[in-house]
Design a protein around this motif. Structure first.
Motif, short mmCIF file in Angstrom:
data_model
loop_
_atom_site.label_atom_id
_atom_site.label_comp_id
_atom_site.label_asym_id
_atom_site.label_seq_id
_atom_site.Cartn_x
_atom_site.Cartn_y
_atom_site.Cartn_z
N ALA A 26 0.82 -1.20 0.00
CA ALA A 26 0.00 0.00 0.00
C ALA A 26 0.86 1.26 0.00
O ALA A 26 0.50 2.27 -0.62
CB ALA A 26 -0.93 0.00 1.21
N SER A 27 2.00 1.21 0.68
CA SER A 27 2.89 2.37 0.73
C SER A 27 3.52 2.63 -0.63
O SER A 27 3.67 3.79 -1.05
CB SER A 27 3.97 2.15 1.80
N LEU A 28 3.91 1.56 -1.32
CA LEU A 28 4.44 1.73 -2.67
C LEU A 28 3.37 2.25 -3.62
O LEU A 28 3.65 3.07 -4.51
CB LEU A 28 5.00 0.40 -3.18
N HIS A 29 2.15 1.81 -3.43
CA HIS A 29 1.06 2.30 -4.27
C HIS A 29 0.79 3.77 -3.99
O HIS A 29 0.50 4.56 -4.90
CB HIS A 29 -0.21 1.47 -4.05
N ALA A 30 0.88 4.19 -2.72
CA ALA A 30 0.68 5.59 -2.36
C ALA A 30 1.72 6.47 -3.03
O ALA A 30 1.42 7.58 -3.50
CB ALA A 30 0.74 5.75 -0.83
N GLU A 31 2.97 5.98 -3.10
CA GLU A 31 4.01 6.75 -3.78
C GLU A 31 3.72 6.85 -5.27
O GLU A 31 3.85 7.92 -5.88
CB GLU A 31 5.38 6.10 -3.54
N GLY A 266 14.69 8.71 -8.21
CA GLY A 266 14.10 7.42 -7.85
C GLY A 266 14.46 6.95 -6.46
O GLY A 266 13.64 6.31 -5.78
N GLY A 267 15.67 7.24 -6.00
CA GLY A 267 16.04 6.86 -4.64
C GLY A 267 15.20 7.58 -3.60
O GLY A 267 14.79 6.99 -2.59
N SER A 268 14.93 8.84 -3.85
CA SER A 268 14.08 9.61 -2.94
C SER A 268 12.65 9.07 -2.93
O SER A 268 12.00 9.01 -1.88
CB SER A 268 14.07 11.09 -3.35
N ALA A 269 12.16 8.65 -4.10
CA ALA A 269 10.82 8.08 -4.18
C ALA A 269 10.72 6.79 -3.38
O ALA A 269 9.73 6.54 -2.67
CB ALA A 269 10.44 7.83 -5.64
N ASP A 270 11.75 5.94 -3.47
CA ASP A 270 11.76 4.70 -2.68
C ASP A 270 11.69 5.02 -1.18
O ASP A 270 10.94 4.38 -0.43
CB ASP A 270 13.03 3.90 -2.95
N LEU A 271 12.46 6.00 -0.76
CA LEU A 271 12.49 6.33 0.67
C LEU A 271 11.22 7.06 1.11
O LEU A 271 10.87 7.03 2.29
CB LEU A 271 13.73 7.16 0.98
N LEU A 272 10.52 7.69 0.17
CA LEU A 272 9.21 8.25 0.51
C LEU A 272 8.24 7.13 0.87
O LEU A 272 7.51 7.22 1.88
CB LEU A 272 8.65 9.06 -0.65
N ALA A 273 8.21 6.07 0.07
CA ALA A 273 7.36 4.91 0.39
C ALA A 273 7.77 4.31 1.73
O ALA A 273 6.91 3.93 2.54
CB ALA A 273 7.45 3.87 -0.71
N CYS A 274 9.07 4.26 2.00
CA CYS A 274 9.55 3.76 3.29
C CYS A 274 9.06 4.64 4.43
O CYS A 274 8.65 4.15 5.49
CB CYS A 274 11.07 3.70 3.31
#
Length: 284
Positions: A26-31, A266-274
């Motif tokens: 769900a967090s990855l989908h939110a991003e 893209g690295g920032s996007a991954d950490l946003l989902a985190c």
């Protein structure tokens, strides 16, 4: 885990493990659903990417639907790092099959996978760990992380070696300081101030872009591209970020500028989902 904590450890219910896995997806989908995002794929455009769009990401998420549950179970079982790594390698193979060889979530498989495993492991001794506590728990795998082999030919590793910056492995081994010091406080403050979720997440994303030595930006734009992107994010935040009345217009203009330069954080996007996962798991 120390002997004292081992003595206090209790089994983590399977329902909790399953919820952690679902929350990760769900967090990855939110991003993915978030817009505008400078240079990144959204439901409305492909950003700076010619080889992927939102449908590509959705295929990848479907392929990863069991991975986060499985790695959460490994964390709950206090499994050795080798088991976590095996789950991650299987997940990467599943992603590449689903996307026809396109890397949509390699960073998220690594970073979010470790944090999901750590969140489950923390629940052996604490039913509601803080996000910062989960980040620090990843340090328990620091030696194994440093010893694990890396692909020297991956774009991220080539950029990291060329520019002498820390990569995802070093970030994880340090307990994700950028999440503990910048992203989680920014997200908490934005939500506490009453910003809607979308605005709070955009504000947090730009906080990450401003603070992170994002190897995706280095790969695409070199040191100059990274420096430019970080300066633009810092200027957005200095203008008020998502607290400013015109934040959306400002971010849309910035998105166009990122695309013109073919930059994608893209690295920032991954950490946003985190970040979203870490905050949401506190309320489980």
């Amino acid at each position: 885990m120390s002997a004292v904590l081992q003595a206090k450890a209790v089994p983590v219910p399977r329902a909790v493990v399953a919820r952690l896995g679902r929350l990760a997806i769900a967090s990855l989908h939110a991003e993915l659903a978030l817009a505008p995002k400078p240079g990144l794929v959204t439901p409305f455009d492909a950003g700076s990417h010619a080889d992927m769009d939102a449908a590509t990401f959705l295929r990848s998420l479907f392929a990863l639907r069991h991975y986060y549950r499985d790695i959460a179970q490994a964390g709950a079982d206090a499994a050795p790092f080798a088991r976590l790594r095996a789950h991650g390698m299987d997940a990467e193979a599943a992603m590449l099959r689903a996307t026809g060889g396109i890397n949509t979530h390699r960073g998220a498989i690594f970073n979010l996978g470790l944090l999901v495993a750590a969140a489950a492991a923390c629940r052996r001794v604490d039913a509601a760990p803080r996000g910062e506590q989960v980040c620090l728990a990843v340090q328990g795998w620091a030696d194994a992380l440093q010893a694990a082999p890396l692909d020297p030919d991956s774009p991220g590793q080539r950029a990291r070696a060329r520019h002498g910056v820390a990569g995802v492995r070093e970030l994880a081994a340090a307990g994700y300081p950028v999440l503990r010091t910048h992203a989680l406080p920014a997200l908490r403050d934005a939500l506490a101030a009453g910003l809607p979720r979308e605005a709070a997440l955009c504000h947090t994303l730009m906080t990450l872009v401003a603070e992170l030595e994002d190897v995706n930006l280095l790969h695409r734009g070199g040191a100059d591209g990274l420096r430019w992107a970080r300066a633009q994010a810092a200027a957005f935040l200095a203008h008020g970020g998502a607290f400013a009345p015109d934040w959306r217009v400002h971010l849309q203009r910035l998105s166009a500028a990122f695309v013109a330069r073919r930059l994608s954080p893209g690295g920032s996007a991954d950490l946003l989902a985190c970040s979203w996962f870490l905050l949401r798991q506190e309320a489980m």
